[in-house]
Structures are given as C-alpha cells and as structure tokens.
Design an enzyme around this catalytic site. Structure first.
Site, PDB file in Angstrom:
ATOM      1  N   ASP A 224       0.772  -1.243   0.000  1.00 44.51           N
ATOM      2  CA  ASP A 224       0.000   0.000   0.000  1.00 44.51           C
ATOM      3  C   ASP A 224       0.807   1.300   0.000  1.00 44.51           C
ATOM      4  OD1 ASP A 224      -2.483   1.375  -0.029  1.00 44.51           O
ATOM      5  OD2 ASP A 224      -2.337   1.708   2.112  1.00 44.51           O
TER       6      ASP A 224
ATOM      7  N   CYS B 215     -18.010  -7.696 -14.642  1.00 44.57           N
ATOM      8  CA  CYS B 215     -19.043  -6.757 -14.186  1.00 44.57           C
ATOM      9  C   CYS B 215     -20.274  -6.772 -15.091  1.00 44.57           C
ATOM     10  CB  CYS B 215     -18.486  -5.335 -14.122  1.00 44.57           C
ATOM     11  SG  CYS B 215     -17.384  -5.041 -12.722  1.00 44.57           S
TER      12      CYS B 215
ATOM     13  N   CYS C 176     -15.314  11.279  -3.128  1.00 44.87           N
ATOM     14  CA  CYS C 176     -15.444   9.987  -2.454  1.00 44.87           C
ATOM     15  C   CYS C 176     -15.442  10.167  -0.932  1.00 44.87           C
ATOM     16  CB  CYS C 176     -14.296   9.084  -2.880  1.00 44.87           C
ATOM     17  SG  CYS C 176     -14.226   7.503  -2.014  1.00 44.87           S
TER      18      CYS C 176
END
Length: 353
Positions: A139, A193, A219
C-alpha cells in the site's frame, strides 16, 4: 536472473506457503510496464481526480509500472488476504446515533498484518532460491496493486475501481512481491461486471464520473480519511453517519454473495468497540483518548482532529438533539476545522426542548 518457468514445483510451493501464511489469493504476472495502465494513470492524475493525494503525482513515473520502479524486476507476485465481514456493512445506515467505521478498519491495521506475512514469505523464497532478489510492498509504495492483481489473475478491477474476486468478492487486502525470478505468468482475470451498475448507483456522492473511473475528491473514503481541511458542505449531508471510510460501493457488489466470512484472517476480526460506537462518546475524545481507542487500528493515522471533525458532521446528520451538548463543547475546540464542523452540525439539529 533465476528462471522458475522451468521449475513449476517452486511456483506451486510458493502458492502453498502463501496460503499457509494467511493469503487466500496468489497470482503471478510479468513485471514489464504496461503502456495502457500508464496512460490511464496519467489521465486520471491530469484530470485532478487524485485530489490532495500529492504523492500519487510526485512518484507517478515509478507508479506507472513495476520496472519503472525497479528495472531488475522480472515477475510480480500478487496476493490477497481476506477481511470478509460477518454481517451487512450497511446495517447501521438506519441508526444515525451510531457511527459507521469502514469494515477494513474495525480490526487490526492491515499494513502490519499483510507486511508481516509477506516478509515471512520473502524469507522462505530467498531460502528456496538464494540467488533471487526481491522487494515487498503493501500500500505505501508507488505500486498499482489493483491492476497488477488483475494482471495476475486474482480478480478484476470493477466499475468502482476496486479489485473484485469471484471467490472473495470485494473484501481483499492486497500486497505484492517484485522479484528477479522469471515465474510463469498466470492468465489475467477477465472483467465480469457485465451490465451491472450497482456500485455506481449506490455511491452517495456520485464519485464515479464514468464506470471504472473514480473522482477521489467526491469519495467519502477520501473526504473522511485523506482530506485534511473542512469537508465541502455539498457532501456533508450525504456522508450520513460514516466517520471513517465508506463501504457502500463494495457492499452492494453481487459477487459478495460468494464471499465467506470464514475466510477472513483472524487479525481482521472486528473489535467490539468499533463495530457500532456511539457518536456521543466519540465526540468527547481528546487526543489521548483517541490514541488509546484506536491503538493498532488504521484509524489512528488520521489523528484526533480529523476524526472528531468527521464525528461532528455525522452528529449534524443524526437528528439527535442529545448530541447538542457535546457539539456545543466542540465549538471552542482548539482546532478550527473541528470547531467549524461542530457549529455547522448544531445548525442541523433541532433545538433542545
């Protein structure tokens, strides 16, 4: 360079060892830079969709591909560790007096857990192949874990831009090892998807200008975690009682019906005090109390002031007149952003009878 393509047994033993260390998904891909991924990254940055996350742009030249970061890399090993929730992540939406903390942050800090497992695996691999060189990432480095995970076949980037697994849904922490070993690559995962747009429709702040594109500035996860100043008023009502992150676009993904909470790593079992905390108690936190409550949690990294700012916004959305008292105390907080959020929240609550 160590060539493992002719030694598939090493590759299989590595998969087995990774699973023993707690990873539920393991995949391999070539470390060569992908021009398409690089173009998409630079387009996203050029449109300003990264907001104030300046590190995304500062090291974009390294982020655009594995060999741009480390030219000696020959393979990327992508990993997923499950944090599948045991219940409905959206259940607290109807309890505005309670605070909603994203599922991923209710247990132990994933950075520590995933990195510890990756380092153990790296030691194992170096013992098995002493001539190899490798680097471990979780990360914080300029590594595009999600597109690499897709290329390595452990899932695909959904329309919400997060990785989706057929077996584990949306609930995977990702890590990677870059290595000089030329492993045989796995087949990239195809996009499943289809015509579904559940994640797009669920977003409270319309943070997806188009499918597969996130505008971080809209967001709730970005606003409550990365954004350090006052939260723009246009988003405050939509935040509801979310005080750290947002699970909405993940939680509604139909692929989660295949995810089993039994696969969750034990480190990510939720702490009882973080599952449904009362806003009144969180509003009263000073710095020392905040640090005690969130010791070992990823929430700790945003600090008390940003956290209490979020709680004040949630309190303003609660309709709970009992929260007027703790909010009033915060209007004179030493942090001006907290004080402003508290004043805004008071204007949203009914007057005390």
């Amino acid at each position: 360079m160590v060539n493992a393509a002719a030694n598939p047994a090493l590759q299989q033993r590595l998969r087995d060892e990774a699973r023993r260390l707690g990873f539920v998904a393991v995949g391999f891909t070539d470390a060569a830079d992908d021009p398409l991924r690089a173009r998409r990254l630079h387009q996203w940055l050029g449109e300003g969709h990264h907001g104030a996350m300046d590190w995304m742009a500062t090291r974009a030249h390294q982020r655009q591909g594995p060999q741009s970061l480390w030219p000696a890399a020959r393979s990327v090993i992508a990993f997923g560790m499950a944090y599948t929730p045991g219940g409905d992540p959206l259940a607290l939406a109807d309890h505005p007096e309670r605070a909603r903390i994203s599922v991923y942050a209710q247990g132990r800090d994933y950075h520590d857990t995933v990195k510890k497992a990756l380092k153990a695996l790296a030691r194992w691999l170096m013992a098995e192949a002493p001539d190899t060189e490798l680097k471990v990432f979780v990360d914080t480095a300029p590594v595009m874990e999600k597109p690499l995970g897709e290329a390595a076949g452990i899932g695909w980037q959904g329309k919400h831009t997060n990785l989706v697994s057929r077996e584990h849904g949306s609930w995977l922490f990702l890590g990677a090892i870059y290595t000089t070993i030329a492993f045989a690559p796995d087949k990239p995962h195809r996009d499943l998807c289809g015509s579904c747009r559940a994640c797009q429709d669920a977003c409270p702040t319309a943070a997806f200008p188009t499918p597969y594109r996130l505008d971080a500035r809209r967001c709730i996860s970005y606003l409550t975690i990365e954004h350090s100043g006052p939260i723009p008023e246009e988003f405050r009502t939509a935040i509801g009682n979310r005080i750290y992150g947002c699970d909405d676009c993940l939680a509604v993904c139909p692929w989660n019906k295949f995810a089993d909470a039994a696969a969750r790593h034990r480190a990510f079992l939720p702490r009882a005090e973080l599952v449904a905390p009362r806003l009144a108690e969180l509003l009263a936190l000073d710095d020392a109390g905040f640090r005690r409550l969130f010791a070992g949690s990823p929430v700790k990294r945003i600090g008390r002031n940003r956290f209490v700012r979020n709680c004040a916004i949630a309190a303003g959305n609660s309709g709970d007149v009992a929260l007027r008292a703790p909010l009033s105390a915060l209007t004179s907080d030493v942090d001006p952003v907290v004080a402003e959020a508290a004043r805004w929240a008071l204007t949203r609550l009914p007057a005390a009878s």
